[in-house]
Design an enzyme around this catalytic site. Structure first.
Site, short mmCIF file in Angstrom:
data_model
loop_
_atom_site.label_atom_id
_atom_site.label_comp_id
_atom_site.label_asym_id
_atom_site.label_seq_id
_atom_site.Cartn_x
_atom_site.Cartn_y
_atom_site.Cartn_z
N HIS A 78 -36.59 15.73 46.57
CA HIS A 78 -35.51 15.36 47.50
C HIS A 78 -35.68 13.93 48.00
CE1 HIS A 78 -38.11 16.49 51.03
NE2 HIS A 78 -37.37 15.60 51.64
N ASP A 125 -39.01 21.29 44.37
CA ASP A 125 -38.92 20.04 45.13
C ASP A 125 -40.17 19.19 44.88
OD1 ASP A 125 -38.05 18.07 46.80
OD2 ASP A 125 -38.45 19.16 48.66
N GLY A 226 -39.74 12.03 57.28
CA GLY A 226 -40.46 10.82 56.90
C GLY A 226 -41.84 11.11 56.33
N SER A 228 -42.09 13.72 54.31
CA SER A 228 -41.71 14.37 53.06
C SER A 228 -42.31 13.68 51.85
CB SER A 228 -40.20 14.36 52.90
OG SER A 228 -39.62 15.34 53.70
N GLY A 229 -42.68 14.45 50.86
CA GLY A 229 -43.24 13.88 49.63
C GLY A 229 -44.72 13.63 49.72
C1 4AZ Z 1 -37.75 16.50 56.63
O1 4AZ Z 1 -36.65 16.58 57.12
C2 4AZ Z 1 -38.76 17.49 57.05
N1 4AZ Z 1 -41.78 20.51 59.55
C3 4AZ Z 1 -40.04 17.41 56.53
C4 4AZ Z 1 -40.98 18.34 56.92
C5 4AZ Z 1 -40.65 19.34 57.79
C6 4AZ Z 1 -39.37 19.43 58.30
C7 4AZ Z 1 -38.42 18.50 57.93
C8 4AZ Z 1 -41.68 20.35 58.16
O2 4AZ Z 1 -38.02 15.64 55.81
#
Ligand code: 4AZ
Length: 279
Positions: A78, A125, A226, A228-229
């Site tokens: 994503h 993902d 932020g 993420s990944g």
């Molecule tokens: C996001 O929106 C996101 N608490 C990443 C991790 C988590 C929630 C949202 C986990 O990128």
């Protein structure tokens, strides 16, 4: 995160590009994007942490990632989007203590979101980024090992999250954007799925947390927008292994809503189609 963040960012590019800054002031650089309930990481730790950048008015941090081989970065699908986006739109910044301070951005040659991410409604993902040239490993820059296929990471396994994401819901990491870390326990998949069903109308037979996912965290300790990944890294018998990739969650650090991670062992065969076993 399930929103398609990349297409949105690309649509927003003309808007973002309205003011071109030769050297963007770090305070205007980060809108969203760390680790809730943690602390600044020590400089000698997490040598595999990378920042994935997308071309906007400047090379903006959009996601974390991990170096898993001198020429390969693991991140979330994503983060790169379903559309086939040119590798030229991305750069990778290796381990940096403060985001944007002292950038040396590396070009990306290949962007490989998992094909399952295109077709499936959810899951898969995970994505690989191939660097144009292999990086020189050093004390500061080292790959994170992938786990053996049979590694289960049972509930309670102590693991760590790292990133430059939000420090709370809608609370961006303030300048000077230090890399942050938090220790989180692995949560059993069945338990996590049950927690995600609580206070919802989703039937118990409808799986929310799939087998290709895993959960970690507890109230007050989580990844957030932020992050993420980025990697969920767990020390097993003295060796750091990448158990998960930061994927999604309902809010951040909330009770009964642990962070959800792509389970790396589920995708080892796909990863090894591209990434050699030994560097
Ligand atoms: C996001 O929106 C996101 N608490 C990443 C991790 C988590 C929630 C949202 C986990 O990128």
């Amino acid at each position: 995160m399930w929103e398609e963040m990349l297409p949105l960012l690309l649509l927003a590019l003309p808007l973002l590009a309205s003011g071109v800054h030769a050297a963007p002031a770090p305070h205007q650089a980060l809108e969203r994007g760390a680790i809730v309930g943690g602390q600044e990481a020590s400089k000698s730790k997490w040598p595999w942490q990378v920042s994935l950048r997308l071309h906007a008015a400047f090379w903006k941090h959009i996601c974390g990632g991990s170096l898993i081989h001198p020429q390969w970065v693991l991140t979330a699908a994503h983060c790169v989007g379903r559309e086939r986006v040119s590798p030229d739109a991305f750069r990778v910044q290796l381990r940096e203590q403060h985001l944007y301070y002292g950038d040396r951005l590396l070009p990306v040659g290949r962007v490989l979101p998992h094909p399952g991410y295109y077709s499936a409604q959810e899951g898969a993902d995970i994505a690989l980024l191939g660097l144009r040239s292999p990086v020189n490993l050093s004390g500061r820059v080292q790959p994170l090992r992938l786990p053996p296929a049979a590694q289960a990471f049972p509930a309670g396994t102590p693991c760590w999250l790292t990133g430059w994401g939000d420090v709370g819901d809608d609370e961006p990491l303030p300048p000077p954007y230090p890399l942050r870390q938090v220790k989180v326990p692995v949560v059993d998949n069945g338990d996590c799925d049950a927690q995600y069903h609580s206070d919802t109308s989703t039937g118990d037979s409808v799986r929310i947390v799939r087998d290709d996912m895993m959960c970690a965290g507890r109230a007050g300790r989580d990844s957030c927008q932020g992050d993420s990944g980025g990697p969920l890294a767990c020390k097993v018998n003295g060796t750091w292994l990448q158990a998960g990739v930061v994927s999604w969650g309902e809010g951040c650090a909330q009770d009964k809503r642990p962070g959800v991670y792509t389970r790396v062992t589920h995708y080892l065969d796909w990863i090894h189609r591209y990434v050699p076993e030994e560097p």
